[in-house]
Design a protein around this motif. Structure first.
Motif, short mmCIF file in Angstrom:
data_model
loop_
_atom_site.label_atom_id
_atom_site.label_comp_id
_atom_site.label_asym_id
_atom_site.label_seq_id
_atom_site.Cartn_x
_atom_site.Cartn_y
_atom_site.Cartn_z
N ASN B 2 0.83 -1.19 0.00
CA ASN B 2 0.00 0.00 0.00
C ASN B 2 0.87 1.24 0.00
OD1 ASN B 2 0.11 1.23 2.86
ND2 ASN B 2 -0.01 -0.97 3.17
N THR B 3 0.26 2.31 -0.43
CA THR B 3 1.03 3.52 -0.67
C THR B 3 0.67 4.60 0.35
OG1 THR B 3 -0.68 4.09 -2.24
CG2 THR B 3 1.33 3.14 -3.13
N ARG B 7 5.72 5.41 7.43
CA ARG B 7 5.71 4.79 8.76
C ARG B 7 6.73 5.46 9.67
NH1 ARG B 7 3.86 -1.21 7.89
NH2 ARG B 7 2.72 -0.86 5.97
N ARG B 26 -2.12 5.15 9.84
CA ARG B 26 -3.47 4.58 9.80
C ARG B 26 -3.68 3.52 10.88
NH1 ARG B 26 -6.01 3.27 3.99
NH2 ARG B 26 -7.28 2.04 5.41
#
Lengths: 769, 161
Positions: B2-3, B7, B26
């Motif tokens: 995922n883009t 992090r 997220r």
């Protein structure tokens, strides 16, 4: 099998805390979502956004190209993979409900899988949708299935005894209509399946289940495998409440993705997806007719029920379950049942906690109260006068070898002070009595069998192999208590091996309230077999005939000379280390000799007292008095827990639960908007257990898994009916509906006296003729 | 792959042990506790803050919905999960009472129910019936109807000096 006097019991009847309690309160219990298999991928399902449409085109190319995506499947990957006779696992060219499975993706993580779903293009051509029973039955409505041009699916018509004669003998015939909405059982643990089909010769399915065999059979059939090639694995199970009886589409889809990707794939429901995946109870219309004499003898019973089946008729048992139930409470001359499925463009339906009968009873009980009122009789008295009793053979062929229904009614009447309350409570207070019955293991298939094995180690520790899942009901603790009672040891000395269809012996599973009764009988037989093997050695050591040995409190001794004894462990060690090196392995199984239906029935009565707020319409459930005949009580603590949970679920369905559906879309798929009782809303429960000793149950035990909820729903509905002064024609009895009732009964308007079949061009009582 | 956003390394103390973990913006506390930290006693229920199954305790010992809490906001802080209630190999009083009173059935919600109860017991030495009702209103138990849950809490309260 004749009733045999049992020696005084030492284990059965205790308040036994759960044997897995330590693991569960300390965070050590493993659930399916806690399992991590090497290389595991995460699956997501693309669902229809249309209630009824033709699928013109599906383009998965962009999803397939997304880095991290390992497999994408549509109907083209498995055009012959069927979920049921008329229903492919992934929709082919037509979708019939919002949420229908169209495609699925497996990716290295959940976010990637979600992103990939967004890249799948589906082009629909919308078709006219019918999303309620009324719409579907209107002539000219677009048929959903070619095989059902009038949108009426399977039907059932059945008379038991002679209902026409019964109505002819009646002085009065009372009719009522009732409606229950779509309701969904919010399981604590959402639906989840982890499939490992990396080796196409063996499918490993990790999933919470009520029983491995149906999962094994249906998955094997769909994937053209032998049943031995499908392994069902389950750990702890976060509730079931009829929702895990058989595999659902996500199980097949996880397997399909895993086969294509060559890796394990997990699919887990989101909170709103759960409302699709569960297969809830659908909207249902009921017409009840009862014939009664002036002096209160119920002569004939009739129910006519129309079920919203949703887009497919997935769970045919819904039709049959309420029909037999009508036979189990009273002694009419005849019973008549008519039932039908109506197809609508909504999610296919299953069952709710209480197995259809609970929902029906919320109306049926009010109807019986209406009958009592019509002849000027106290409803408790009417029900007591007509209640079935021991030895009664009902029109459907059920025989109640043990039956404490009348005692249950007398008990709750007395404990609730019914006679001083019914008709005498202040305004806006209400009291209601509900009664019910439940089958202990109703046999629906020849192989409705439970088998069990035990082995005994040389320190006396017993290992029990069982296929009965424990979804929270406490079956494993009950099985250990049964084993310990037979072998004269302690429940803590029994180890349970469960949850793997490659290891455990066959057990049809934990539904139809069969665990304690059917598996319990199997476990008892297996332990008796092991005990006989141990007794052979103990008899020689104690110089006593084997038949005179007693196994109790960890000792083995002759009944006549208890002072001379061996410990259970010593007997086990001597047997295992004897010259013959006997390995102690007991086996037992139980399959009811009755080809259909149940051998034993539990009964119950509850009185509920409520207060209605005349300003807001809110109903407070103040107190419940419960009396249940569940045969011999094996674990008092667990029984109370079962009753508590069913009072909770019963009040929840009667007062709160409703899926608000508009054009086939569930508007409240969340645990805030789909209202459930919170801790502060629960009443005190007064429990009385009426111990009839059933001749067929293990130590005389019967079920308690789903009997009480039917009774709770009846009692709560009856109490609200009493408080507002008229039959409440639908559940849930929300504040708004209760206010309307109060206003309607106050000004004498008939606006609340709703007839659900009114205005339907195809009358509900007409089936395909 | 995922883009989503970059992090970051964060530090989280769970049950007295400090973990350094790489977390995306997220991810929630629940994701981090169950995922990289690997303490899976805390369960994921609805993951939308409606069922309370994921309840843990914050530094002050109050109940906290881990599924709604962005993990990075908790950098440098500490929490307690159900695995952290035992002391010297003994279950905490609330855990023992849950077993003894039959306040556990399927056990899926149990970690959240226990951490809600513990949060209540941390906040009140002698909670009233209303305090108990308020304190337990945020968590749903499908099996027990909360009836024996409240019995267990009352017992712990009764035994307090």
């Amino acid at each position: 099998m004749a009733a045999k006097p049992e020696a005084p019991l030492s284990i059965i009847g205790r308040r036994q805390p759960r044997l897995d309690g330590f693991e569960k309160v300390s965070g050590r219990s493993e659930f399916t979502d806690d399992i991590r298999l090497p290389g595991m991928l995460h699956g997501k399902v693309l669902r229809s956004t249309q209630a009824h449409a033709r699928i013109l085109r599906i383009d998965t190319s962009r999803a397939e190209a997304l880095p991290g995506v390992k497999a994408v499947v549509t109907n083209r990957d498995a055009p012959t993979l069927m979920f049921s006779e008329h229903q492919p696992v992934l929709a082919a060219d037509r979708v019939r409900y919002i949420g229908e499975e169209i495609a699925a993706v497996a990716a290295i993580d959940l976010l990637t899988a979600e992103e990939a779903l967004d890249l799948i293009e589906v082009e629909y051509e919308s078709l006219p949708a019918v999303t309620t029973i009324r719409q579907a039955l209107k002539s000219g409505s677009a048929p959903m299935h070619e095989r059902a041009p009038d949108n009426i699916g399977p039907t059932m018509e059945k008379d038991w005894g002679d209902p026409d004669q019964g109505f002819a003998e009646s002085d009065l015939v009372i009719e009522d209509e009732f409606r229950t909405p779509m309701q969904h059982n919010t399981l604590a643990e959402l639906h989840v399946a982890l499939a490992d089909f990396s080796n196409p010769a063996k499918l490993h399915m990790y999933t919470p289940t009520q029983g491995a065999p149906l999962y094994q059979m249906e998955l094997a059939k769909a994937f053209c495998l032998a049943e031995s090639q499908v392994r069902i694995v389950y750990r702890n199970i976060g509730g079931a409440f009829t929702g895990r009886g058989r595999p659902k589409p996500h199980h097949f889809i996880a397997a399909l993705l895993s086969r294509k990707a060559g890796k394990p794939v997990k699919i887990k429901a989101t909170a709103d997806e759960e409302f699709i995946m569960f297969r809830a109870s659908g909207e249902t219309f009921y017409k009840f007719r009862t014939g009664v004499t002036r002096d209160g003898v119920i002569k004939a019973l009739e129910a006519d029920i129309t079920f919203d089946a949703g887009g497919h008729d997935e769970w045919a048992m819904i039709l049959w379950l309420p029909s037999v139930y009508l036979n189990w409470l009273y002694k009419p001359v005849g019973v008549r049942y008519r039932g039908r499925f109506v197809f609508t463009n909504t999610v296919p339906k299953g069952s709710h906690h209480g197995g259809i009968m609970g929902r029906m009873s919320a109306g049926w009980q009010q109807h019986i109260n209406h009958v009592a009122e019509a002849i000027g009789m106290d409803p408790a008295e009417l029900q007591l006068k007509n209640a079935v009793d021991p030895g009664y053979a009902s029109p459907d062929g059920s025989v109640f070898a043990s039956c404490g229904l009348q005692d249950c009614i007398r008990t709750v009447v007395e404990r609730s002070d019914w006679k001083n309350k019914y008709g005498k409570l202040p305004k806006y207070r209400g009291i209601g009595i509900g009664i019910g019955a439940q089958a202990s293991g109703s046999k629906g298939a020849d192989n409705d069998t439970s088998a069990a094995m035990v082995k005994v180690a040389d320190d006396g520790i017993v290992t029990l192999y069982t296929g009965i899942p424990d979804m929270g009901q406490g079956s494993h603790t009950v099985m250990c208590m049964i084993a310990a009672e037979v072998l004269g040891t302690q429940p803590e000395d029994i180890r349970v091996v469960q949850g793997d269809s490659d290891i455990t012996p066959f057990d049809w599973g934990a539904f139809s309230q069969r665990g304690t009764f059917t598996t319990g009988n199997a476990v008892k037989a297996a332990c008796e077999d092991a005990r006989d093997q141990l007794a052979a050695i103990a008899a020689a050591e104690l110089d006593t005939p084997a038949g005179e040995l007693v196994f109790r409190d960890g000792r083995v001794f002759a009944a006549a000379s208890p002072e001379q004894s061996l410990s259970f462990g010593e007997v086990a060690a001597k047997t295992l280390h004897s010259a013959e090196g006997r390995f102690v392995m007991g086996r037992g199984f139980f399959n009811s000799p009755k080809p259909f239906g149940a051998l034993a029935f539990s009964f119950g009565a509850q009185v509920a007292e409520v207060e209605v707020d005349p300003v807001t319409g809110a109903v407070a459930l103040l107190k419940v008095w419960a009396a249940h005949d569940i045969g011999r009580v094996i674990n008092q603590l667990a029984v109370e827990g079962q009753i508590d949970g069913q009072v909770f679920s019963g009040m929840s369905q009667v007062l709160y639960e409703e899926c608000r559906v508009e054009d086939g879309l569930i508007l409240n798929p969340s645990r805030l908007e789909y209202k459930l009782p919170r801790a502060y809303e629960l009443p005190d429960v007064d429990y009385t257990l009426i111990e009839t000793i059933d001749p067929y149950g293990p130590f005389g035990a019967k079920e308690v898994g789903e009997g009480p909820i039917v009774v709770s729903m009846s009692a709560v509905a009856a109490a609200v009916q009493n408080a507002v002064g008229a039959m409440v024609p639908e559940i849930p009895m929300t504040p708004w509906r209760v206010l309307r009732m109060l206003r309607g009964t106050a000004d004498g308007s008939t606006s609340v006296d709703k007839h659900w079949s009114e205005g339907l061009e195809a009358p509900l009582s007409d089936t395909k003729s | 792959m995922n883009t989503v956003a970059k992090r970051q390394v964060m530090s989280l103390t769970v049950n007295g042990d400090t973990y350094e973990v790489l977390v995306s913006p997220r991810q929630t506390l629940l994701d981090v506790i169950r995922g990289p930290i690997g303490l899976r006693g805390t369960k994921e229920g609805c993951a939308t803050g409606t069922c309370g199954v994921c309840t843990i305790n914050n530094e002050q010992g109050e109940a906290l919905l881990s599924c709604l809490t962005p993990a990075l906001e908790w950098d440098g802080k500490s929490v307690t999960t159900v695995e952290g209630l035992e002391a010297d190999g003994e279950l905490a009083p609330i855990q023992q009472a849950f077993v003894e009173f039959g306040a556990v059935q399927c056990g899926f919600c149990t970690p959240g129910v226990i951490m809600s109860a513990q949060g209540l017991l941390n906040s009140f030495h002698k909670p009233s019936e209303d305090d108990i009702n308020d304190g337990m209103a945020g968590v749903l138990c499908r099996c027990t109807g909360h009836i024996k849950v409240k019995d267990a809490i009352r017992d712990v309260v009764k035994k307090r000096a």
